[in-house]
Design an enzyme around this catalytic site. Structure first.
Site, PDB file in Angstrom:
ATOM      1  N   ASP A 188      -6.598 -11.717  -2.758  1.00 17.74           N
ATOM      2  CA  ASP A 188      -5.596 -12.724  -3.035  1.00 17.74           C
ATOM      3  C   ASP A 188      -4.679 -13.146  -2.020  1.00 17.74           C
ATOM      4  OD1 ASP A 188      -6.233 -12.673  -5.815  1.00 17.74           O
ATOM      5  OD2 ASP A 188      -4.894 -10.945  -5.955  1.00 17.74           O
ATOM      6  N   ASP A 226       2.914  -6.935  -8.861  1.00 18.05           N
ATOM      7  CA  ASP A 226       1.864  -7.491  -9.702  1.00 18.05           C
ATOM      8  C   ASP A 226       2.405  -7.995 -11.101  1.00 18.05           C
ATOM      9  OD1 ASP A 226       0.122  -6.890  -7.754  1.00 18.05           O
ATOM     10  OD2 ASP A 226      -0.824  -5.214  -8.674  1.00 18.05           O
TER      11      ASP A 226
HETATM   12  N1  EPU Z   1       0.963  -3.339   4.614  1.00 21.92           N
HETATM   13  C1  EPU Z   1       1.032  -3.232   5.881  1.00 21.92           C
HETATM   14  N2  EPU Z   1       0.090  -2.384   6.608  1.00 21.92           N
HETATM   15  C2  EPU Z   1      -0.900  -1.600   6.080  1.00 21.92           C
HETATM   16  C3  EPU Z   1      -0.856  -1.830   4.805  1.00 21.92           C
HETATM   17  C4  EPU Z   1      -0.070  -2.478   3.953  1.00 21.92           C
HETATM   18  O1  EPU Z   1       1.775  -3.823   6.578  1.00 21.92           O
HETATM   19  O2  EPU Z   1      -1.759  -1.018   6.734  1.00 21.92           O
HETATM   20  C5  EPU Z   1       1.795  -4.313   3.621  1.00 21.92           C
HETATM   21  C6  EPU Z   1       1.091  -5.130   2.936  1.00 21.92           C
HETATM   22  O3  EPU Z   1       0.947  -6.408   3.856  1.00 21.92           O
HETATM   23  C7  EPU Z   1       1.989  -5.460   1.870  1.00 21.92           C
HETATM   24  C8  EPU Z   1       2.499  -4.286   1.814  1.00 21.92           C
HETATM   25  O4  EPU Z   1       2.435  -3.373   2.845  1.00 21.92           O
HETATM   26  O5  EPU Z   1       2.932  -6.478   2.331  1.00 21.92           O
HETATM   27  C9  EPU Z   1       1.898  -3.385   0.472  1.00 21.92           C
HETATM   28  O6  EPU Z   1       0.745  -3.279   0.377  1.00 21.92           O
HETATM   29  P1  EPU Z   1       0.070  -2.047   0.002  1.00 21.92           P
HETATM   30  O7  EPU Z   1      -1.046  -1.379   0.755  1.00 21.92           O
HETATM   31  O8  EPU Z   1       0.897  -1.177  -0.995  1.00 21.92           O
HETATM   32  O9  EPU Z   1      -0.887  -2.956  -1.169  1.00 21.92           O
HETATM   33  P2  EPU Z   1      -2.434  -3.075  -1.273  1.00 21.92           P
HETATM   34  O10 EPU Z   1      -3.132  -1.793  -1.470  1.00 21.92           O
HETATM   35  O11 EPU Z   1      -3.113  -4.277  -0.493  1.00 21.92           O
HETATM   36  C10 EPU Z   1      -2.500  -2.772  -4.009  1.00 21.92           C
HETATM   37  C11 EPU Z   1      -2.971  -3.562  -5.103  1.00 21.92           C
HETATM   38  C12 EPU Z   1      -2.191  -4.898  -4.958  1.00 21.92           C
HETATM   39  C13 EPU Z   1      -0.820  -4.340  -5.397  1.00 21.92           C
HETATM   40  C14 EPU Z   1      -0.234  -3.679  -4.302  1.00 21.92           C
HETATM   41  C15 EPU Z   1       1.190  -3.061  -4.590  1.00 21.92           C
HETATM   42  C16 EPU Z   1      -5.421  -2.938  -5.201  1.00 21.92           C
HETATM   43  C17 EPU Z   1      -6.659  -3.480  -4.946  1.00 21.92           C
HETATM   44  N3  EPU Z   1      -4.383  -3.887  -4.717  1.00 21.92           N
HETATM   45  O12 EPU Z   1      -2.656  -3.654  -2.850  1.00 21.92           O
HETATM   46  O13 EPU Z   1      -2.648  -5.327  -6.452  1.00 21.92           O
HETATM   47  O14 EPU Z   1      -0.004  -5.757  -5.594  1.00 21.92           O
HETATM   48  O15 EPU Z   1      -1.114  -2.229  -4.279  1.00 21.92           O
HETATM   49  O16 EPU Z   1       1.318  -2.321  -5.678  1.00 21.92           O
HETATM   50  O17 EPU Z   1      -5.202  -1.910  -5.574  1.00 21.92           O
HETATM   51  C18 EPU Z   1      -3.044  -6.872  -7.892  1.00 21.92           C
HETATM   52  O18 EPU Z   1      -3.824  -6.334  -8.594  1.00 21.92           O
HETATM   53  O19 EPU Z   1      -2.723  -8.443  -8.109  1.00 21.92           O
HETATM   54  C19 EPU Z   1      -2.786  -6.873  -6.569  1.00 21.92           C
HETATM   55  C20 EPU Z   1      -2.485  -7.708  -5.553  1.00 21.92           C
END
Ligand code: EPU
Length: 419
Positions: A113, A302
Site C-alpha cells: 500500500d 489499520d
Molecule cells: N519501519 C521502519 N523500518 C523497518 C520496519 C518498519 O522504519 O525496518 C517503519 C515503517 O516505515 C512504519 C512503521 O515502522 O512506519 C511500522 O511498520 P511495521 O514494520 O510495523 O509494519 P509492516 O510489517 O510493514 C504490518 C501490516 C500492516 C500494518 C502494520 C502495523 C502486514 C503485511 N502488514 O506492516 O498492515 O499496518 O504491520 O500494524 O502484516 C494493512 O493490512 O492494511 C497493513 C498496512
C-alpha cells in the site's frame, strides 16, 4: 452504493490477512506439506501463493473449506519473482526463512500500500546481527549466510511487525539463542510463534515484547488454523456503529480489539461479548472520541480510515493522531469529497461534525482507505461510487456480499462499488 441503511444481522470473520501471509512464508522453513486453515479468500493470499510457487513450492487451495496446503521442496529457490514481490509488502517475510534455512534470499524491494516510506532498516540490521551479509543489488535485497545464522541479541528501534516476524523466522534455525527485544506484540505475531512452535521451534515470551528463541537444527511441517482477522472484525464493528445498526461479529476475538471496543463504547455503542464472537449495536448518533494509533495493544493504524469515517458522522469534535505510517491521511482528501469536515496537520486530523455526508465519486488509495470510504458511503445521502476497489480485495473477502447481507444497498461493478 446508496446510503441510509442500518447494518443488521451477522457476519463471519475469516482468518487474518496479516497472519496467513506470514504463516505461508514460514512454510519455507520445513520441507514437506504444511496445511493452513481459515485462509481468507483475498488477493494478497493469491499473490503470496504465486511467490511460493516461483520458489518451487506446490500450493493447493480449497476455497470452499478455506484450506491451503503448501508442499515445500527440500531445496527452495532463493529468488522470488520481482513482479510478484513488488505487489505485496508481506513478501518481504520470505527473507528470514530463506536465509535461515537455505543461506540465501533475494527479494526485490517490496511494494504494497502507498501509506508511507516503510523502510526495511530494522529487518536488515537484525539479519546482519544474526551474521547474514545483506546488500542491495539492482533494487534487489540480497541476504547471504555462508553457514547457519548465529543467534544474537537484537533491540528494535520500534516494535515493527514485519521486522519482528522476519527475525523470528531467521532465529528459529540459527545456532544458539536469539533475543528480540522491543518486539511487536500483535496477535498475528503470537499466531506465527504458535505455528513455529508446532513446527518444532523453541520460543519463549510469546505475546510479549521480549522473544527468546532457542535455535533448532531443523523444523517439520505443521497444520495450523489462522487467527481471526481483528481488522476485518473491527471494520464491521465500526460500520455497525456508524449506521446505528446491530451486528453480531461471529468468530471476532474481542480480546484482540480491547481498545477499539472501549472506544466504540465511549462513542455510545453497546458491545456484548460472548457466543463465539461479539455484538455491536447503536441507537443514537455516535459521540465523538479521540484516537491515537500505536503498535498493539494500542489502537491499530489499520482501523484509522474507518474511525475517521465514524468521526465524520459523530457529534462533537475529535482529534485523531496517527503514529505508525506517514501517509495514511491521503484518505482524508477523498472523505472531504463526501462532505466531511476535517483538517489535517502533520500526523493529526481534527474532525468536526458534518450535518450530513453526501454521496460522491471517490477513490481507494489502499485497502483500509477503501474500507473507510465504503463505510462513509453507507451513511452518505444518495449514491457513492468507490473506485480502485481492487485495493479492498487485498484484505476483505466478500466485502460487498457481506455488507449486502447486512442490509446495505451496495453492488459491485467492474471496477467500482456503485448503485
Ligand atoms: N519501519 C521502519 N523500518 C523497518 C520496519 C518498519 O522504519 O525496518 C517503519 C515503517 O516505515 C512504519 C512503521 O515502522 O512506519 C511500522 O511498520 P511495521 O514494520 O510495523 O509494519 P509492516 O510489517 O510493514 C504490518 C501490516 C500492516 C500494518 C502494520 C502495523 C502486514 C503485511 N502488514 O506492516 O498492515 O499496518 O504491520 O500494524 O502484516 C494493512 O493490512 O492494511 C497493513 C498496512
Amino acid at each position: 452504493m446508496t446510503g441510509g441503511c442500518q447494518l443488521a444481522g451477522e457476519v463471519l470473520i475469516p482468518g487474518a490477512k496479516n497472519s496467513v501471509l506470514k504463516l505461508m512464508a514460514a512454510s519455507l522453513l520445513a520441507p514437506g506439506v504444511t496445511t493452513l486453515s481459515a485462509v481468507p479468500e483475498i488477493l494478497d493470499v493469491d499473490v503470496m501463493a504465486d511467490v511460493l510457487t516461483t520458489l518451487g513450492a506446490t500450493v493447493h487451495r480449497d476455497v470452499a473449506t478455506g484450506t491451503m496446503t503448501i508442499d515445500t521442496p527440500v531445496t527452495p529457490g532463493a529468488a522470488a519473482d520481482p513482479d510478484l514481490v513488488r505487489r505485496i509488502r508481506a513478501s518481504v517475510a520470505i527473507l528470514g526463512p530463506l536465509v535461515g534455512r537455505c543461506g540465501e534470499a533475494r527479494v526485490a524491494l517490496p511494494g504494497g500500500d502507498a501509506i508511507g516510506s516503510r523502510a526495511l532498516d530494522m529487518h536488515v540490521n537484525g539479519l546482519r546481527r544474526l551474521g547474514a551479509v545483506v546488500d542491495i543489488e539492482d533494487g534487489v535485497l540480497v541476504a547471504r549466510s555462508s553457514g547457519r545464522l548465529q543467534g544474537a541479541a537484537i533491540w528494535l528501534d520500534f516494535p515493527s511487525v514485519g521486522a519482528t516476524e522476519n527475525l523470528l523466522m531467521a532465529g528459529v534455525l540459527a545456532k544458539g539463542t536469539t533475543v528480540v527485544d522491543n518486539a511487536a506484540r500483535e496477535p498475528e505475531i503470537a499466531d506465527l510463534c504458535q505455528f513455529l512452535t508446532e513446527m518444532g521451534a523453541r520460543i519463549e515470551g510469546i505475546g510479549g515484547s521480549t522473544l527468546v528463541i532457542e535455535g533448532v537444527d531443523e523444523l517439520r511441517p505443521a497444520t495450523h488454523e489462522t487467527v481471526p482477522d481483528r481488522i476485518v472484525a473491527g471494520t464491521y464493528a465500526i460500520g455497525a456503529v456508524m449506521t446505528r445498526g446491530d451486528v453480531f461479529i461471529r468468530n471476532g476475538r474481542a480480546e484482540h480489539l480491547g481498545i477499539v471496543l472501549e472506544k466504540l463504547s465511549a462513542a455510545g455503542a453497546i458491545v456484548d461479548v460472548g457466543g463465539d464472537g461479539f455484538r455491536v449495536s447503536m441507537d443514537d448518533r455516535p459521540r465523538s472520541i479521540d484516537v491515537v494509533t500505536l503498535p498493539y495493544p494500542g489502537f491499530p493504524t489499520d482501523l484509522l480510515p474507518q474511525i475517521i469515517a465514524l468521526e465524520a458522522v459523530s457529534q462533537g469534535v475529535s482529534l485523531i493522531t496517527e503514529n505508525v505510517f506517514d501517509s495514511r491521511f491521503v484518505f482524508c482528501r477523498e472523505l472531504l469529497r463526501l462532505g466531511a469536515q476535517l483538517r489535517t496537520d502533520g500526523h493529526h486530523v481534527v474532525v468536526r461534525p458534518a450535518t450530513q455526508l453526501v454521496g460522491a465519486s471517490v477513490s481507494a488509495s489502499d485497502v483500509r482507505a477503501g474500507a473507510g470510504l465504503v463505510l462513509a458511503g453507507l451513511v452518505a445521502d444518495g449514491i457513492t461510487e468507490v473506485h480502485e476497489v481492487h485495493h479492498i480485495d487485498r484484505g476483505y473477502a466478500g466485502f460487498v456480499e457481506n455488507l449486502r447481507a447486512l442490509g446495505a444497498d451496495i453492488r459491485r461493478e467492474r471496477d467500482a462499488v456503485a448503485a
